[in-house]
Scaffold this motif. Structure first.
Motif, mmCIF file in Angstrom:
data_model
loop_
_atom_site.group_PDB
_atom_site.id
_atom_site.type_symbol
_atom_site.label_atom_id
_atom_site.label_comp_id
_atom_site.label_asym_id
_atom_site.label_seq_id
_atom_site.Cartn_x
_atom_site.Cartn_y
_atom_site.Cartn_z
ATOM 1 N N GLN A 13 -47.978 19.863 -93.726
ATOM 2 C CA GLN A 13 -47.895 20.529 -92.424
ATOM 3 C C GLN A 13 -46.464 20.479 -91.898
ATOM 4 O O GLN A 13 -45.680 19.579 -92.254
ATOM 5 C CB GLN A 13 -48.828 19.849 -91.434
ATOM 6 C CG GLN A 13 -50.296 20.140 -91.683
ATOM 7 C CD GLN A 13 -51.186 19.632 -90.563
ATOM 8 O OE1 GLN A 13 -50.864 18.648 -89.895
ATOM 9 N NE2 GLN A 13 -52.307 20.286 -90.357
ATOM 10 N N ALA A 14 -46.147 21.418 -91.054
ATOM 11 C CA ALA A 14 -44.834 21.431 -90.415
ATOM 12 C C ALA A 14 -44.595 20.094 -89.718
ATOM 13 O O ALA A 14 -45.489 19.546 -89.076
ATOM 14 C CB ALA A 14 -44.750 22.574 -89.417
ATOM 15 N N LEU A 86 -40.133 18.976 -92.120
ATOM 16 C CA LEU A 86 -40.268 20.234 -92.851
ATOM 17 C C LEU A 86 -40.719 21.368 -91.944
ATOM 18 O O LEU A 86 -41.495 21.161 -90.994
ATOM 19 C CB LEU A 86 -41.238 20.060 -94.016
ATOM 20 C CG LEU A 86 -40.630 19.342 -95.219
ATOM 21 C CD1 LEU A 86 -41.713 18.794 -96.136
ATOM 22 C CD2 LEU A 86 -39.704 20.271 -95.983
ATOM 23 N N LYS A 87 -40.215 22.557 -92.258
ATOM 24 C CA LYS A 87 -40.520 23.764 -91.496
ATOM 25 C C LYS A 87 -41.176 24.786 -92.425
ATOM 26 O O LYS A 87 -40.943 24.757 -93.637
ATOM 27 C CB LYS A 87 -39.233 24.359 -90.930
ATOM 28 C CG LYS A 87 -38.408 23.406 -90.087
ATOM 29 C CD LYS A 87 -37.094 24.052 -89.693
ATOM 30 C CE LYS A 87 -36.230 23.107 -88.881
ATOM 31 N NZ LYS A 87 -34.933 23.747 -88.497
ATOM 32 N N THR A 91 -40.688 26.610 -97.221
ATOM 33 C CA THR A 91 -41.612 26.952 -98.301
ATOM 34 C C THR A 91 -40.890 27.716 -99.403
ATOM 35 O O THR A 91 -40.225 28.720 -99.149
ATOM 36 C CB THR A 91 -42.766 27.806 -97.752
ATOM 37 O OG1 THR A 91 -43.538 27.025 -96.836
ATOM 38 C CG2 THR A 91 -43.669 28.282 -98.875
ATOM 39 N N VAL A 121 -45.156 24.658 -96.769
ATOM 40 C CA VAL A 121 -45.216 24.036 -95.450
ATOM 41 C C VAL A 121 -46.031 24.943 -94.542
ATOM 42 O O VAL A 121 -45.648 26.095 -94.297
ATOM 43 C CB VAL A 121 -43.811 23.809 -94.871
ATOM 44 C CG1 VAL A 121 -43.912 23.065 -93.537
ATOM 45 C CG2 VAL A 121 -42.940 23.034 -95.853
#
Length: 123
Positions: A13-14, A86-87, A91, A121
């Motif tokens: 997940q973000a 992570l954003k 990805t 992500v």
């Protein structure tokens, strides 16, 4: 024959974290550097980070500075990419690569490539 094998990709997940590993075999690297690149669908392969095998030189793309950390374990001939915060735009398929000399961001200067590992992500 040099082989680079990536691992550690997955779905996160973000805001989450992942650590990628790249194990090199077939050669002991005493010079040059290792890099991470990524390629999202329909886009070009972009530089992410690089680290020399000797010393402490590292190099990051602006888009990942402060979030990603590249490191290495010379004894294991392995390079890591710790990815935090992570954003969804992170990805991509992540590739590790090795170059026999120097340090840089140009994919054309890397001599060996892994097969890639998917990082996804979700928002």
């Amino acid at each position: 024959q040099v082989q680079l094998v990536e691992s550690g990709g997955g779905l996160v997940q973000a805001g989450g974290s992942l650590r990628l590993s790249c194990a090199a075999s077939g050669r002991t690297f005493s010079s040059g550097s290792m890099g991470w690149f990524r390629q999202a669908p329909g886009k070009e392969r972009d530089f992410v980070a690089a680290i020399t095998w000797i010393g402490t030189d590292t190099y990051y793309a602006d888009s990942v500075k402060g979030r990603f950390t590249i490191s290495r374990d010379n004894a294991k001939n392995t390079v890591y990419l710790q990815m935090n915060s992570l954003k969804p735009e992170d990805t991509a398929v992540y590739y590790c690569a090795a170059r026999l000399y120097g340090l840089g961001y140009s994919s054309g200067n890397y001599h060996y490539w892994g097969q890639g590992t998917q990082v996804t992500v979700s928002s």
